[in-house]
Scaffold this motif. Structure first.
Motif, PDB file in Angstrom:
ATOM      1  N   TYR A  45       3.312  16.982   4.287  1.00  0.00           N
ATOM      2  CA  TYR A  45       3.687  16.733   5.679  1.00  0.00           C
ATOM      3  C   TYR A  45       3.577  15.262   6.062  1.00  0.00           C
ATOM      4  O   TYR A  45       4.106  14.824   7.068  1.00  0.00           O
ATOM      5  N   GLY A  46       2.873  14.483   5.272  1.00  0.00           N
ATOM      6  CA  GLY A  46       2.673  13.090   5.646  1.00  0.00           C
ATOM      7  C   GLY A  46       1.474  12.961   6.581  1.00  0.00           C
ATOM      8  O   GLY A  46       0.484  13.660   6.422  1.00  0.00           O
ATOM      9  N   GLN A  47       1.588  12.097   7.581  1.00  0.00           N
ATOM     10  CA  GLN A  47       0.485  11.833   8.497  1.00  0.00           C
ATOM     11  C   GLN A  47       0.685  12.550   9.830  1.00  0.00           C
ATOM     12  O   GLN A  47       1.742  12.440  10.441  1.00  0.00           O
ATOM     13  N   VAL A  48      -0.339  13.242  10.261  1.00  0.00           N
ATOM     14  CA  VAL A  48      -0.342  13.913  11.563  1.00  0.00           C
ATOM     15  C   VAL A  48      -1.521  13.380  12.367  1.00  0.00           C
ATOM     16  O   VAL A  48      -2.659  13.365  11.886  1.00  0.00           O
ATOM     17  N   PHE A  87       0.843  14.183  17.392  1.00  0.00           N
ATOM     18  CA  PHE A  87       1.953  13.262  17.204  1.00  0.00           C
ATOM     19  C   PHE A  87       2.525  13.499  15.811  1.00  0.00           C
ATOM     20  O   PHE A  87       1.863  13.256  14.801  1.00  0.00           O
ATOM     21  N   LEU A  88       3.779  13.976  15.774  1.00  0.00           N
ATOM     22  CA  LEU A  88       4.405  14.442  14.550  1.00  0.00           C
ATOM     23  C   LEU A  88       5.660  13.632  14.234  1.00  0.00           C
ATOM     24  O   LEU A  88       6.226  12.968  15.119  1.00  0.00           O
ATOM     25  N   PRO A  89       6.137  13.687  12.985  1.00  0.00           N
ATOM     26  CA  PRO A  89       7.401  13.014  12.653  1.00  0.00           C
ATOM     27  C   PRO A  89       8.541  13.510  13.530  1.00  0.00           C
ATOM     28  O   PRO A  89       8.566  14.676  13.936  1.00  0.00           O
ATOM     29  N   LEU A  90       9.488  12.622  13.816  1.00  0.00           N
ATOM     30  CA  LEU A  90      10.585  12.976  14.720  1.00  0.00           C
ATOM     31  C   LEU A  90      11.451  14.107  14.183  1.00  0.00           C
ATOM     32  O   LEU A  90      12.044  14.860  14.953  1.00  0.00           O
ATOM     33  N   ASP A  91      11.540  14.227  12.860  1.00  0.00           N
ATOM     34  CA  ASP A  91      12.414  15.265  12.288  1.00  0.00           C
ATOM     35  C   ASP A  91      11.691  16.588  12.057  1.00  0.00           C
ATOM     36  O   ASP A  91      12.206  17.474  11.388  1.00  0.00           O
ATOM     37  N   THR A  92      10.501  16.727  12.631  1.00  0.00           N
ATOM     38  CA  THR A  92       9.744  17.960  12.451  1.00  0.00           C
ATOM     39  C   THR A  92      10.450  19.134  13.128  1.00  0.00           C
ATOM     40  O   THR A  92      11.175  18.960  14.116  1.00  0.00           O
ATOM     41  N   ASN A  93      10.265  20.297  12.597  1.00  0.00           N
ATOM     42  CA  ASN A  93      10.893  21.512  13.119  1.00  0.00           C
ATOM     43  C   ASN A  93       9.917  22.206  14.069  1.00  0.00           C
ATOM     44  O   ASN A  93       8.986  22.888  13.643  1.00  0.00           O
ATOM     45  N   VAL A  94      10.110  22.017  15.377  1.00  0.00           N
ATOM     46  CA  VAL A  94       9.182  22.536  16.388  1.00  0.00           C
ATOM     47  C   VAL A  94       9.298  24.058  16.501  1.00  0.00           C
ATOM     48  O   VAL A  94      10.410  24.600  16.582  1.00  0.00           O
ATOM     49  N   LYS A  95       8.154  24.730  16.538  1.00  0.00           N
ATOM     50  CA  LYS A  95       8.128  26.189  16.587  1.00  0.00           C
ATOM     51  C   LYS A  95       7.557  26.743  17.898  1.00  0.00           C
ATOM     52  O   LYS A  95       7.336  27.947  18.020  1.00  0.00           O
ATOM     53  N   VAL A  96       7.308  25.875  18.872  1.00  0.00           N
ATOM     54  CA  VAL A  96       6.771  26.326  20.155  1.00  0.00           C
ATOM     55  C   VAL A  96       7.665  25.847  21.292  1.00  0.00           C
ATOM     56  O   VAL A  96       8.515  24.972  21.107  1.00  0.00           O
ATOM     57  N   LYS A  97       7.451  26.419  22.469  1.00  0.00           N
ATOM     58  CA  LYS A  97       8.185  26.049  23.661  1.00  0.00           C
ATOM     59  C   LYS A  97       7.213  25.667  24.765  1.00  0.00           C
ATOM     60  O   LYS A  97       6.040  26.027  24.715  1.00  0.00           O
ATOM     61  N   LEU A  98       7.701  24.963  25.762  1.00  0.00           N
ATOM     62  CA  LEU A  98       6.870  24.607  26.913  1.00  0.00           C
ATOM     63  C   LEU A  98       6.300  25.858  27.576  1.00  0.00           C
ATOM     64  O   LEU A  98       6.994  26.883  27.692  1.00  0.00           O
ATOM     65  N   ASN A  99       5.047  25.779  27.986  1.00  0.00           N
ATOM     66  CA  ASN A  99       4.310  26.851  28.665  1.00  0.00           C
ATOM     67  C   ASN A  99       3.930  28.015  27.739  1.00  0.00           C
ATOM     68  O   ASN A  99       3.386  29.015  28.201  1.00  0.00           O
ATOM     69  N   GLN A 100       4.209  27.872  26.451  1.00  0.00           N
ATOM     70  CA  GLN A 100       3.803  28.912  25.505  1.00  0.00           C
ATOM     71  C   GLN A 100       2.304  28.836  25.251  1.00  0.00           C
ATOM     72  O   GLN A 100       1.732  27.756  25.110  1.00  0.00           O
ATOM     73  N   LYS A 101       1.649  29.984  25.205  1.00  0.00           N
ATOM     74  CA  LYS A 101       0.226  30.018  24.900  1.00  0.00           C
ATOM     75  C   LYS A 101       0.036  30.030  23.386  1.00  0.00           C
ATOM     76  O   LYS A 101       0.760  30.715  22.665  1.00  0.00           O
TER      77      LYS A 101
END
Length: 218
Positions: free
Chosen positions: A147-150, A191-205
């Motif tokens: 994943y590199g650096q997170v 803080f993640l790489p820009l090309d990361t594949n986001v798996k969550v949405k705003l307001n998600q618990k």
């Protein structure tokens, strides 16, 4: 199970509740008032116990995934310029913790700790836009080959007066393992790489050590 950061406070709380109960019994003659005061003491004890709980999590280590470092609600998903460590644009994902959430911080990825720094600061409310740069905080960077650096940042809130960070440079980080604790309402930024594949949405618990925040693009 309770977190070790709460042991002293829990013991002191038990002593205060017992002493308070004895005082109520000896000084208050009205039965209705006695009951109310004892209930208040009981609720106070329950809140303290709840705050310092440390439930076991079923973490499934995976170097291609970033797990949520804390319990709470996703409040920010945006591209920002991270200037403390990367000095470049990164994808920021922030999780806000209310006082009733579990406040254990867990490593979002496994790997090697390459950066760990504490910053004294203000105590703005945790959701304030400038909290990430102006509040008391700690910044930790973990790196692995996949994943590199997170980078994750523990941020104190208006009520949080102490951040505990166990991560030290060159430590081996185990994904989902305990890396610290924040006392009372607060927030953690990833803080993640820009090309990361986001798996969550705003307001998600989300749950620390279990919920998948993002995956690396292969």
């Amino acid at each position: 199970m309770f977190h070790k950061e709460g042991y002293k406070i829990i013991v002191v709380t038990f002593i205060l509740v017992i002493a308070g109960t004895l005082l109520v019994d000896n000084l208050v003659s009205f039965d209705g008032l006695k009951l109310v005061l004892k209930l208040i003491l009981l609720v106070f004890l329950i809140l303290i116990l709840q705050f310092f709980r440390n439930p076991k999590r079923r973490t499934k280590p995976n170097n291609t995934q970033v797990l949520s470092p804390v319990d709470g609600k996703v409040v920010v998903i945006e591209e920002v310029f991270e200037k403390e460590f990367f000095n470049e644009k990164r994808l920021q994902i922030s999780v806000f913790m209310s006082p009733i959430n579990v406040h254990v911080t867990r490593y979002p990825i496994g790997g090697k700790v390459t950066y760990s720094k504490y910053h004294p600061g203000k105590y703005l409310v945790a959701w304030h836009p400038k909290a990430s740069e102006e509040n008391e905080r700690t910044t930790v960077v973990v790196e692995n080959e996949t994943y590199g650096q997170v980078l994750y940042r523990q941020i104190a809130g208006a009520l949080a007066k102490r951040i505990v960070n166990y991560a030290k440079v060159n430590d081996t980080a185990i994904q989902g393992a305990d890396s610290g604790f924040i006392k009372f309402g607060s927030r953690v930024d990833l803080f993640l790489p820009l090309d990361t594949n986001v798996k969550v949405k705003l307001n998600q618990k989300v749950k620390g050590g279990e919920s998948i925040i993002a995956e690396a693009n292969e």
